[in-house]
Write an enzyme that holds these catalytic residues in place. Structure first.
Site, mmCIF file in Angstrom:
data_model
loop_
_atom_site.group_PDB
_atom_site.id
_atom_site.type_symbol
_atom_site.label_atom_id
_atom_site.label_comp_id
_atom_site.label_asym_id
_atom_site.label_seq_id
_atom_site.Cartn_x
_atom_site.Cartn_y
_atom_site.Cartn_z
ATOM 1 N N ASN A 23 43.608 39.763 44.822
ATOM 2 C CA ASN A 23 43.911 40.851 43.902
ATOM 3 C C ASN A 23 42.778 41.867 43.906
ATOM 4 O O ASN A 23 41.612 41.522 44.034
ATOM 5 C CB ASN A 23 44.169 40.312 42.488
ATOM 6 C CG ASN A 23 42.935 40.362 41.617
ATOM 7 O OD1 ASN A 23 42.593 41.395 41.030
ATOM 8 N ND2 ASN A 23 42.236 39.228 41.524
ATOM 9 N N PHE A 33 40.966 45.976 36.703
ATOM 10 C CA PHE A 33 40.945 45.994 35.230
ATOM 11 C C PHE A 33 41.993 46.970 34.668
ATOM 12 O O PHE A 33 41.706 47.767 33.775
ATOM 13 C CB PHE A 33 39.559 46.377 34.701
ATOM 14 C CG PHE A 33 38.472 45.368 34.892
ATOM 15 C CD1 PHE A 33 38.738 44.089 35.331
ATOM 16 C CD2 PHE A 33 37.154 45.719 34.637
ATOM 17 C CE1 PHE A 33 37.718 43.155 35.515
ATOM 18 C CE2 PHE A 33 36.123 44.796 34.805
ATOM 19 C CZ PHE A 33 36.402 43.521 35.247
ATOM 20 N N SER A 64 33.746 40.494 38.396
ATOM 21 C CA SER A 64 34.908 40.921 39.173
ATOM 22 C C SER A 64 34.443 41.753 40.358
ATOM 23 O O SER A 64 33.576 42.617 40.218
ATOM 24 C CB SER A 64 35.855 41.759 38.314
ATOM 25 O OG SER A 64 36.852 42.369 39.126
ATOM 26 N N ASN A 77 36.213 44.015 41.782
ATOM 27 C CA ASN A 77 37.108 45.164 41.890
ATOM 28 C C ASN A 77 36.691 46.386 41.081
ATOM 29 O O ASN A 77 37.424 47.366 41.024
ATOM 30 C CB ASN A 77 38.535 44.748 41.482
ATOM 31 C CG ASN A 77 39.065 43.645 42.377
ATOM 32 O OD1 ASN A 77 38.881 43.684 43.588
ATOM 33 N ND2 ASN A 77 39.703 42.645 41.788
ATOM 34 N N THR A 78 35.524 46.335 40.440
ATOM 35 C CA THR A 78 34.958 47.485 39.745
ATOM 36 C C THR A 78 33.612 47.798 40.384
ATOM 37 O O THR A 78 32.721 46.952 40.358
ATOM 38 C CB THR A 78 34.781 47.211 38.241
ATOM 39 O OG1 THR A 78 36.063 46.987 37.656
ATOM 40 C CG2 THR A 78 34.111 48.391 37.547
ATOM 41 N N LYS A 135 30.896 35.228 32.281
ATOM 42 C CA LYS A 135 31.645 34.727 33.433
ATOM 43 C C LYS A 135 30.957 35.181 34.715
ATOM 44 O O LYS A 135 30.667 36.361 34.886
ATOM 45 C CB LYS A 135 33.081 35.249 33.396
ATOM 46 C CG LYS A 135 33.981 34.659 34.482
ATOM 47 C CD LYS A 135 35.434 35.017 34.237
ATOM 48 C CE LYS A 135 36.364 34.313 35.209
ATOM 49 N NZ LYS A 135 37.777 34.584 34.906
ATOM 50 N N ASN A 192 34.627 33.271 38.662
ATOM 51 C CA ASN A 192 35.590 34.334 38.913
ATOM 52 C C ASN A 192 36.133 34.187 40.342
ATOM 53 O O ASN A 192 35.898 33.172 41.007
ATOM 54 C CB ASN A 192 34.903 35.694 38.711
ATOM 55 C CG ASN A 192 35.869 36.759 38.220
ATOM 56 O OD1 ASN A 192 37.003 36.849 38.679
ATOM 57 N ND2 ASN A 192 35.420 37.586 37.283
#
Length: 341
Positions: A114, A118, A181, A183-184, A215, A244
């Site tokens: 993925n 967010f 994450s 993805n940021t 996390k 994560n």
């Protein structure tokens, strides 16, 4: 029946669209009188209760952040037998996330890639939904996972996180700081101890009496994992969530062309199992015995949950397994755990 449905029908749909279809079923499961009927078949046994973070969890197994981003499925997931639901990731500002497609199945690996980014309606909207959810007598334990708004510069991240914490901590059973994450842009850089310490201190102060956890990513090296674990203890946090998603792609069964087509993003599911278990061991070595450690990553069966608990996890979370196991997943795990007690 679900494996047949997955192979013959759901795999024909875009994964994100299929998730939204599933969300409709989950929400329906949380509406009375349906919820009361569902709970008769899914409720954990009383001996599965876990007391942690000052809270009573009906089961040690819960839903990881990312599944219920906008606080719409809490009652349904609770009715389906999950001991807790971690909603989010929520950001202070609403944001659409990354361009679609952004969710990809690696079926041969029972995994997902993925790069959602967010996508959520923002902290104010989440707070309003949490207030409504709290009015339900059957609300499960609700954690809230918060992240940095994409448009906010990394150097302004503390202010952004604190804004979310002030809105959401009073409505959360526990709060989680997501700095892991992939993805940021720039987010994972916040895991550096010298950056993370002041960030966690500020959020802890904003969260007040609400238990605060952090996390972490599985892609940290072993020393970094233990440094952050010790920092979490020193900073007065209540716990740590490990782990994560990963940016690692080695050892996959899925053909290389499919993996390449999925592109960048976080990999979750079965391939993460070994590293998530190792990170759990590293964290547990570095923290006191009573410090809460929630293990996530590569969890799909009751045996997986049992192994994490035996290795020192206080609680266990899953996400990707829902895609491959279906809505009775928590029931399967709870029944599996009950048979071995």
């Amino acid at each position: 029946m679900y494996p047949l449905l997955f192979r013959t029908v759901l795999t024909r749909f875009d994964p994100e669209f299929a998730h939204h279809l599933g969300a409709l079923v989950i929400r329906a499961a949380g509406v009375e009188p349906v919820a009361s009927v569902v709970r008769r078949f899914t409720a954990p046994t009383p001996d599965q209760r876990v007391h942690a973070l000052g809270l009573d969890f009906a089961s040690p197994f819960g839903v990881a952040a990312g599944f219920d981003k906008n606080v719409t499925m809490g009652r349904g997931l609770g009715a389906l037998g999950f001991g807790h639901v971690e909603v989010g990731t929520v950001t202070a500002l609403p944001q659409p996330g990354n361009p679609k497609p952004r969710l990809f199945r690696l079926v041969a690996d029972r995994a997902v890639v993925n790069r959602m980014g967010f996508n959520n309606d923002g902290a104010a909207a989440a707070a309003a939904k949490l207030r409504r959810l709290r009015r339900s007598r059957t609300c499960p334990v609700i954690g809230v996972n918060i992240g940095k708004s994409r448009v906010v510069a990394v150097e302004d991240a503390t202010t952004d996180y604190v804004r979310s914490a002030k809105l959401l901590a009073p409505l959360a059973d526990y709060l989680v700081v997501n700095v892991s994450s992939p993805n940021t842009p720039g987010l994972r850089g916040l895991q550096a101890v010298e950056t993370l310490r002041p960030l966690l201190t500020a959020i802890r102060d904003a969260a007040g009496a609400t238990p605060l956890l952090v996390k972490i990513a599985p892609d940290l090296d072993d020393a970094e994992v233990q440094d952050i674990a010790r920092l979490a203890v020193d900073a007065g946090l209540s716990g740590i969530i490990a782990t994560n998603t990963t940016i690692e792609r080695s050892g996959l069964r899925t053909d290389a062309a499919t993996v390449e087509a999925a592109g960048v993003g976080g990999l979750s599911g079965a391939p993460l199992k070994a590293r998530a278990s190792e990170v759990l061991r590293l964290v547990r070595e570095a923290v006191p015995a009573d410090f809460v450690v929630i293990s996530a990553g590569g969890v799909e069966t009751a045996d997986d949950v049992r192994e994490r608990l035996a290795a020192g996890a206080t609680l266990v979370q899953g996400y990707t397994g829902f895609l491959y196991r279906g809505p009775l997943w928590a029931r399967q795990i709870n029944r599996g755990l009950a048979r071995t007690r």
